[in-house]
Design a protein around this motif. Structure first.
Motif, mmCIF file in Angstrom:
data_model
loop_
_atom_site.group_PDB
_atom_site.id
_atom_site.type_symbol
_atom_site.label_atom_id
_atom_site.label_comp_id
_atom_site.label_asym_id
_atom_site.label_seq_id
_atom_site.Cartn_x
_atom_site.Cartn_y
_atom_site.Cartn_z
ATOM 1 N N UNK A 97 0.868 -1.186 0.000
ATOM 2 C CA UNK A 97 0.000 0.000 0.000
ATOM 3 C C UNK A 97 0.898 1.227 0.000
ATOM 4 N N UNK A 98 0.720 2.091 -0.972
ATOM 5 C CA UNK A 98 1.585 3.263 -1.154
ATOM 6 C C UNK A 98 0.707 4.509 -1.100
ATOM 7 N N UNK A 99 1.037 5.421 -0.204
ATOM 8 C CA UNK A 99 0.227 6.622 -0.005
ATOM 9 C C UNK A 99 1.116 7.863 0.028
ATOM 10 N N UNK A 100 0.829 8.805 -0.836
ATOM 11 C CA UNK A 100 1.502 10.108 -0.837
ATOM 12 C C UNK A 100 0.456 11.155 -0.485
ATOM 13 N N UNK A 101 0.796 12.050 0.425
ATOM 14 C CA UNK A 101 -0.175 13.059 0.854
ATOM 15 C C UNK A 101 0.538 14.341 1.231
ATOM 16 N N UNK A 102 -0.236 15.419 1.275
ATOM 17 C CA UNK A 102 0.296 16.723 1.671
ATOM 18 C C UNK A 102 -0.658 17.373 2.668
ATOM 19 N N UNK A 103 -0.076 18.274 3.467
ATOM 20 C CA UNK A 103 -0.906 19.016 4.411
ATOM 21 C C UNK A 103 -1.346 20.331 3.771
ATOM 22 N N UNK A 104 -2.070 21.133 4.523
ATOM 23 C CA UNK A 104 -2.609 22.385 3.981
ATOM 24 C C UNK A 104 -1.523 23.388 3.617
ATOM 25 N N UNK A 105 -0.329 23.231 4.199
ATOM 26 C CA UNK A 105 0.781 24.135 3.887
ATOM 27 C C UNK A 105 1.589 23.679 2.671
ATOM 28 N N UNK A 106 1.256 22.485 2.144
ATOM 29 C CA UNK A 106 1.958 21.987 0.970
ATOM 30 C C UNK A 106 3.084 21.013 1.253
ATOM 31 N N UNK A 107 3.387 20.761 2.527
ATOM 32 C CA UNK A 107 4.434 19.791 2.857
ATOM 33 C C UNK A 107 3.910 18.405 2.580
ATOM 34 N N UNK A 108 4.738 17.568 1.952
ATOM 35 C CA UNK A 108 4.224 16.241 1.643
ATOM 36 C C UNK A 108 5.264 15.154 1.860
ATOM 37 N N UNK A 109 4.724 13.933 1.984
ATOM 38 C CA UNK A 109 5.554 12.752 2.196
ATOM 39 C C UNK A 109 4.882 11.584 1.489
ATOM 40 N N UNK A 110 5.631 10.518 1.326
ATOM 41 C CA UNK A 110 5.154 9.321 0.625
ATOM 42 C C UNK A 110 5.642 8.109 1.412
ATOM 43 N N UNK A 111 4.732 7.266 1.834
ATOM 44 C CA UNK A 111 5.082 6.063 2.592
ATOM 45 C C UNK A 111 4.423 4.850 1.966
ATOM 46 N N UNK A 112 4.999 3.695 2.202
ATOM 47 C CA UNK A 112 4.415 2.436 1.741
ATOM 48 C C UNK A 112 4.549 1.398 2.847
ATOM 49 N N UNK A 113 3.623 0.460 2.835
ATOM 50 C CA UNK A 113 3.648 -0.667 3.766
ATOM 51 C C UNK A 113 3.319 -1.927 2.987
ATOM 52 N N UNK A 114 3.961 -3.010 3.347
ATOM 53 C CA UNK A 114 3.639 -4.316 2.773
ATOM 54 C C UNK A 114 2.962 -5.163 3.843
ATOM 55 N N UNK A 115 1.994 -5.948 3.411
ATOM 56 C CA UNK A 115 1.260 -6.807 4.332
ATOM 57 C C UNK A 115 0.874 -8.084 3.597
ATOM 58 N N UNK A 116 0.847 -9.174 4.332
ATOM 59 C CA UNK A 116 0.325 -10.416 3.790
ATOM 60 C C UNK A 116 -1.126 -10.522 4.259
#
Length: 144
Positions: A97-116
């Motif tokens: 699962x890969x999710x990229x997001x930003x806050x209201x100020x425009x700062x953003x990050x991208x994280x992923x998790x693997x799961x069985x």
């Protein structure tokens, strides 16, 4: 193109967004069960992003509905950037699962998790544990 140099306070803002995405992915990972569809996980991610006061930073992926995806879902041999579909997850599927997001100020990050999903084979569990250890080692090396 010049290399961006971040100040410590910028890095903390990015880290704050990453912590909120981590919380979103914890909720979505818990919902990754057999018979649940990636489209359901995407809707759940959208809801959790809203609760976390974040907005998806995925610009490109557009679903059949015309709406942008909030989550990329890679199942088994899908290498990367899989669009959510209506195909149910199966027990033993290895899902990233890969999710990229930003806050209201425009700062953003991208994280992923693997799961069985559901019951896992010994090989799938070993892959999941190895991926977690590899990620932890990489983070430790970067922090050193």
């Amino acid at each position: 193109m010049p290399l961006a140099v971040y100040r410590p306070e910028d890095i903390e803002r990015i880290a704050a967004v990453a912590r909120r995405i981590d919380g979103v992915l914890a909720q979505v990972t818990a919902a990754a069960l057999p018979v649940v569809t990636p489209l359901h996980l995407d809707a759940h991610a959208r809801e959790q992003l809203s609760i976390a006061v974040l907005e998806s930073a995925l610009e490109m992926p557009v679903l059949e509905s015309g709406r942008r995806a909030s989550l990329l879902v890679n199942i088994n041999s899908t290498a990367a950037h899989g669009l959510p579909t209506g195909e149910p997850l199966g027990s033993g599927d290895v899902v990233t699962l890969d999710c990229a997001a930003r806050d209201a100020s425009g700062w953003h990050a991208d994280l992923a998790r693997a799961v069985v999903v559901g019951r896992a084979s010994a090989a799938s569990r070993a892959l999941e544990l190895g991926a977690g250890r590899g990620t932890a080692a990489a983070v430790g090396a970067v922090r050193a």
